[in-house]
Design an enzyme around this catalytic site. Structure first.
Site, PDB file in Angstrom:
ATOM      1  N   HIS A  34       0.865  -1.180   0.000  1.00  6.55           N
ATOM      2  CA  HIS A  34       0.000   0.000   0.000  1.00  6.55           C
ATOM      3  C   HIS A  34       0.903   1.232   0.000  1.00  6.55           C
ATOM      4  O   HIS A  34       2.143   1.098  -0.045  1.00  6.55           O
ATOM      5  CB  HIS A  34      -0.957  -0.026   1.203  1.00  6.55           C
ATOM      6  CG  HIS A  34      -0.265  -0.264   2.521  1.00  6.55           C
ATOM      7  ND1 HIS A  34       0.624   0.621   3.070  1.00  6.55           N
ATOM      8  CD2 HIS A  34      -0.314  -1.320   3.383  1.00  6.55           C
ATOM      9  CE1 HIS A  34       1.069   0.158   4.214  1.00  6.55           C
ATOM     10  NE2 HIS A  34       0.530  -1.034   4.426  1.00  6.55           N
ATOM     11  N   HIS A  37       4.103   1.275   2.088  1.00  4.41           N
ATOM     12  CA  HIS A  37       5.267   0.584   1.521  1.00  4.41           C
ATOM     13  C   HIS A  37       5.900   1.426   0.408  1.00  4.41           C
ATOM     14  O   HIS A  37       7.122   1.507   0.299  1.00  4.41           O
ATOM     15  CB  HIS A  37       4.862  -0.762   0.916  1.00  4.41           C
ATOM     16  CG  HIS A  37       4.316  -1.749   1.893  1.00  4.41           C
ATOM     17  ND1 HIS A  37       2.986  -2.076   1.945  1.00  4.41           N
ATOM     18  CD2 HIS A  37       4.921  -2.480   2.858  1.00  4.41           C
ATOM     19  CE1 HIS A  37       2.794  -2.984   2.884  1.00  4.41           C
ATOM     20  NE2 HIS A  37       3.945  -3.235   3.471  1.00  4.41           N
TER      21      HIS A  37
END
Ligand code: PAF
Length: 280
Positions: A34, A37
């Protein structure tokens, strides 16, 4: 972007990566990437590094009754996210590559890993330190990036890295939140809209504690009482712990030391286990 799936390919590439004159930055992940990250990958790239992202749902950090089998997996979408964020290499091995039949060596940090998550997830950090040590050996990074969202994980990895002289710089990136405050997490995709609304209480409790500290409150019991009160107003939320600890040792704080003390919360929102934290 290169994608590698075997230990031998990763080792062969690692031997050449460091010779390009740029640092090597590792972003370890379990996939289901997501924006949080993506921010870690960008941070590594902005340091001018050759960026290696590992994608590996690590079975040894899940307890027997935890969500290993149903943990979200979507390699195709993850590879696209890595490429878009500017990763150079993705290392996405199968479980048998990392833990071949007969595998029997584990690494445990035995102090920072004990409280909080260590109480309710007794095998968790042993699995994390084992796999992160293996990734350090395979990728040979100059630095590795972890999200502050998993504050205890960062503290445990810092300690392991120092204790074992890995010579890898541990870089932390701030927690990314949705506009309403919910910390980004791969596990948020388990939440129904109703559970998601209840989950906001974690951030609200942390935010309240931060405001109290900003107004001069230093008594840990007052902060914990207020956070507990806010959380218990949500019918779907069951508190696992609310704690104020030192950000490095994870030991309980006697009084708040602004900038050093951290409030950490773990709670069940129905069947979904969430954690969040803020530096006070
Ligand atoms: O934070 C995670 O996603 C994992 O614990 C890590 C660091 C990738 C180890 O499996």
């Amino acid at each position: 972007m290169q994608t590698l799936t075997t230990v031998s390919a990763m080792q062969a590439l690692a031997a050449t990566l460091g010779t390009a004159g740029r640092p090597v930055g590792l972003v370890p992940t379990m996939g289901a990437l997501h924006e949080g990250h993506v921010s870690l990958i960008r941070l590594a790239r902005d340091r001018g590094a050759v960026v290696v992202v590992s994608i590996f749902v690590n079975p040894t950090q899940f307890g027997p009754s935890e969500d290993f089998t149903r943990y979200p997996r979507n390699l195709e979408a993850d590879l696209a996210a890595c490429a878009a964020a500017g990763a150079d290499v993705v290392f996405a091995p199968a479980v048998e590559e990392i833990y071949p039949k007969g595998y029997s060596t584990f690494l445990a940090e035995e102090h920072v890993a004990k409280p909080l998550e260590g109480v309710s997830r007794p095998v968790h950090f042993r699995g994390v330190t084992t796999v992160v040590a293996k990734l350090f050996n395979l990728v040979r990074p100059d630095f590795a990036v972890f999200g502050q969202k998993d504050a205890q994980q960062v503290a445990v990895i810092r300690k392991m890295t120092a204790d074992l002289h890995f010579g890898v710089e541990i870089v932390t990136a701030p927690t990314l939140r949705d506009p309403d405050g919910l910390a980004l997490s791969s596990r948020n995709r388990y939440l129904t809209p109703q559970q998601r609304a209840a989950a906001l209480a974690l951030h609200q409790a942390l935010h309240r504690a931060q405001s109290m500290v900003a107004q001069g409150e230093r008594r840990v019991d007052r902060l914990i009482a207020e956070a507990t009160h806010l959380l218990s107003q949500q019918r779907l939320v069951r508190i696992i712990y609310v704690a104020v600890v030192d950000r490095d040792s994870m030991e309980s704080a006697r009084e708040v030391l602004p900038g050093r003390s951290l409030m950490a919360i773990a709670a069940w929102v129905d069947e979904v286990r969430l954690i969040d934290n803020e530096i006070l």
